[in-house]
Enzyme design. Structure first.
Site, mmCIF file in Angstrom:
data_model
loop_
_atom_site.group_PDB
_atom_site.id
_atom_site.type_symbol
_atom_site.label_atom_id
_atom_site.label_comp_id
_atom_site.label_asym_id
_atom_site.label_seq_id
_atom_site.Cartn_x
_atom_site.Cartn_y
_atom_site.Cartn_z
ATOM 1 C CE LYS A 206 -3.408 11.788 8.613
ATOM 2 N NZ LYS A 206 -3.759 12.593 9.785
ATOM 3 C CG ASP A 207 0.401 7.276 3.908
ATOM 4 O OD1 ASP A 207 -0.666 7.902 4.088
ATOM 5 O OD2 ASP A 207 1.254 7.616 3.079
ATOM 6 C CB SER B 267 0.774 17.180 -0.433
ATOM 7 O OG SER B 267 1.552 16.027 -0.636
ATOM 8 C CD GLU C 13 -17.908 -5.673 -11.978
ATOM 9 O OE1 GLU C 13 -19.031 -6.175 -11.779
ATOM 10 O OE2 GLU C 13 -16.928 -5.926 -11.281
ATOM 11 C CG HIS D 196 7.475 14.291 -4.705
ATOM 12 N ND1 HIS D 196 8.334 13.690 -3.837
ATOM 13 C CD2 HIS D 196 6.299 13.640 -4.562
ATOM 14 C CE1 HIS D 196 7.715 12.719 -3.189
ATOM 15 N NE2 HIS D 196 6.482 12.656 -3.627
#
Lengths: 403, 195
Positions: free
Chosen positions: A237-238, A213, A281, A209
């Site tokens: 959107k998220d 972004s 894994e 922040h």
């Protein structure tokens, strides 16, 4: 400002509502973020899912070699919805890594690690490292054959350290070999580390922040009209991304819960018999391939850890001033070669270390480091970037005209 | 000219209507989204909450069989049932008479002895004080039994008679009688009323 009197009373004394409004509502965000920018919030939500399901599982799990395997089976059979909670936790780890790998590759493609976001990137790599440690120790807890031998192989990596290696391994294990003290401390740390991750994630957000972004153009917003408030634009959107993500997640949990797992791990740990084909894994496979490609114990271990630690140096290895690969004609194809090379390394990691696999693995390992230590510094000098638009608006105009 | 003015007036009115409509529409969508998300989160939370309820294997331990052979009149036996002690007492004829003739005004939670036993000779009660959950003494011959030939709680001094009824507080109610059944002359099943 909120009109609720109680909210106002609290906010005057403890400005959490103001903070939340700044961080989640007003936070000015570039207007051109694509769906790759969903991975951050999705990873955060996955971390939350892992912590919540993990706490519930810990209420039923016994970190003792005598009981561990049985207690996990009890969770699967007798605990109400235990099968669901464990399958969410088990597959959640895989989904977490899928998101984080996409998140990392996105940062590499759009140059999000470059000034002034170097610390944001470094905090991200720290989170990645902590995730790997947490996932590794979590995989040991069911105390199956893969858990046991995975723990043995990974902790033995440290014996490669000259002189003090064996002492360090004994200290890590709490005994001459993997046993009760090892399982107990792995459980304690597996429970602890995720909260450390939460703390670093908070710092990651503070650093994010600070400058806001990055965006697909790699150009900083120059005008308020190029930014939109986080809420409702990116919350929506998220949410769309989250809906699709949870759909896929639920599909795997309900219809293919053991897709990412190894059947061998449903055999209880046996310290007398090593499984024929032992693999970690899937999310560790590229690093495992690097470990096995280097024909020296110390060299292999250094290569493996180096492959992660080189990410810390990335902001200084890539000296190009242009952020987004969109304007870097040489870096863009080489980025995709790097992605492909990483996938090849993952595939090699799942194959036996012999014959052609060994040769391909060595080539891919060499290329991995070649990319970081030779190609990136070289490109910074020889590459002629395309003209970078002055603003996001011009970038979007350019894109529209191209179409 | 006039026609144009009227038409423009109509247009703005229409636009204003549309604005109101779209605001209502947005409010509605937000409400629906929140509701669906809230219900979804609540549903997702249920398995986590339910996982803290007793598991299937815990519930499977809900009955216990007791062999009564070897318990002489005046003796008792304590068995574990669902994690709590259960007092089994083979009462002497004197004790039965004492319990049956206990004056009701002595009892804090009046109840007839006949209502608390299936066979007068055998008393079966959960050995957990109804005050705050301690185990009263009196099962062993060496332990204090209190003034009413039954049990004495060491924590806060509640006293119970030989029928498990509270005679002195602070316990508010009598010792609980668990569901039980005699399978035959010398086998007792605790946890169910049906054989």
């Amino acid at each position: 400002m909120n009109n609720n009197k109680v909210v106002q009373w609290i906010d005057t004394r403890l400005p959490i509502f103001t903070f939340m409004r700044h961080a989640l509502k007003e936070y000015p965000t570039p207007k051109n973020l694509n769906f790759l920018w969903n991975t951050g919030s999705l990873a955060g939500i996955t971390l939350l899912i892992m912590i919540i399901t993990g706490i519930t599982l810990a209420m039923h799990y016994c970190p003792d070699p005598e009981d561990a395997f049985q207690s996990v089976e009890r969770i699967m059979r007798d605990v109400n919805y235990g099968w669901l909670i464990r399958y969410i936790h088990m597959n959640g780890a895989s989904f977490f890594f899928v998101l984080v790998y996409i998140h990392i590759f996105r940062g590499m493609y759009y140059g999000s690690y470059k000034s002034p976001r170097e610390l944001l990137w470094i905090l991200g790599v720290v989170i990645f490292l902590m995730m790997m440690a947490t996932a590794f120790m979590g995989y040991v807890l069911p105390w199956g054959q893969m858990s046991f031998w995975g723990a043995k192989v990974i902790t033995n990596l440290f014996s490669a350290i000259p002189i003090v290696g064996d002492t360090i391994v004994h200290w890590l294990l709490g005994g001459p070999t993997v046993g009760a003290p090892t399982l107990n401390r792995f459980f304690a740390l597996h429970y602890l580390l995720p909260f450390g991750i939460v703390a670093i994630v908070c710092l990651h957000m503070v650093a994010l922040h600070q400058f806001g972004s990055n965006n697909p153009s790699g150009v900083d917003p120059k005008h308020p009209s190029e930014q939109i408030p986080f809420h409702p634009y990116y919350t929506v959107k998220d949410l769309l991304g989250l809906s699709i993500y949870l759909f896929v997640f639920a599909f795997v949990v309900f219809f293919a819960p053991n897709f990412f797992g190894e059947p061998e791990n449903y055999n209880p740990a046996n310290s007398m018999v090593t499984p024929v084909h032992i693999v970690p894994e899937w999310y560790f496979l590229p690093f495992y391939a690097i470990l096995r490609s280097i024909p020296s114990k110390l060299g292999g271990v250094m290569g493996m850890f180096g492959a992660v630690f080189v990410l810390f140096l990335l902001p200084w290895l890539d000296r190009s001033r242009v952020r987004s690969a969109t304007f870097r004609p040489l870096y863009r194809p080489l980025f995709w070669v790097f992605v492909l090379n990483s996938i090849v390394l993952g595939w090699i990691g799942s194959q036996p270390p012999e014959g052609i696999y060994l040769i391909i693995g060595r080539g891919a390992t060499a290329y991995y480091f070649f990319h970081f230590f030779v190609l990136l510094p070289l490109l910074s000098v020889i590459e002629k970037p395309l003209p970078v638009p002055d603003s996001i608006t011009l970038y979007l105009d350019q894109k529209k005209r191209a179409v | 000219m006039l026609y144009k003015i009227i038409r423009e007036h109509d247009m703005t009115k229409k636009q204003a209507d549309q604005n109101v409509q779209s605001k209502e529409r947005r409010d509605f969508l937000q409400l629906v989204t929140t509701a669906v998300g809230g219900v979804g989160a609540a549903c997702a939370l249920w398995p986590l909450i339910d996982s803290m309820n007793p598991a299937a294997d815990t519930l499977a331990e809900s009955t216990v069989d007791v062999d009564l052979r070897g318990i002489e009149p005046g003796q008792g036996k304590t068995v574990l049932w669902q994690g709590s002690p259960v007092f089994i007492r083979r009462r002497t004829p004197d004790e039965i008479t004492y319990a049956q003739n206990m004056p009701m005004d002595t009892l804090l939670d009046p109840e007839r002895d006949e209502a608390r036993v299936k066979k007068p000779e055998w008393l079966v009660v959960v050995g957990v004080c109804t005050h705050l959950g301690c185990v009263p003494t009196g099962q062993k011959p060496t332990e204090p039994k209190g003034e009413y030939k039954g049990w004495l709680c060491p924590c806060h001094g509640s006293q119970f008679d030989i029928s498990g009824r509270v005679c002195r507080g602070p316990a508010p109610t009598n010792l609980q009688v668990p569901p039980y059944v005699f399978l035959d002359d010398h086998t007792l099943k605790i946890g169910t009323n049906e054989a």
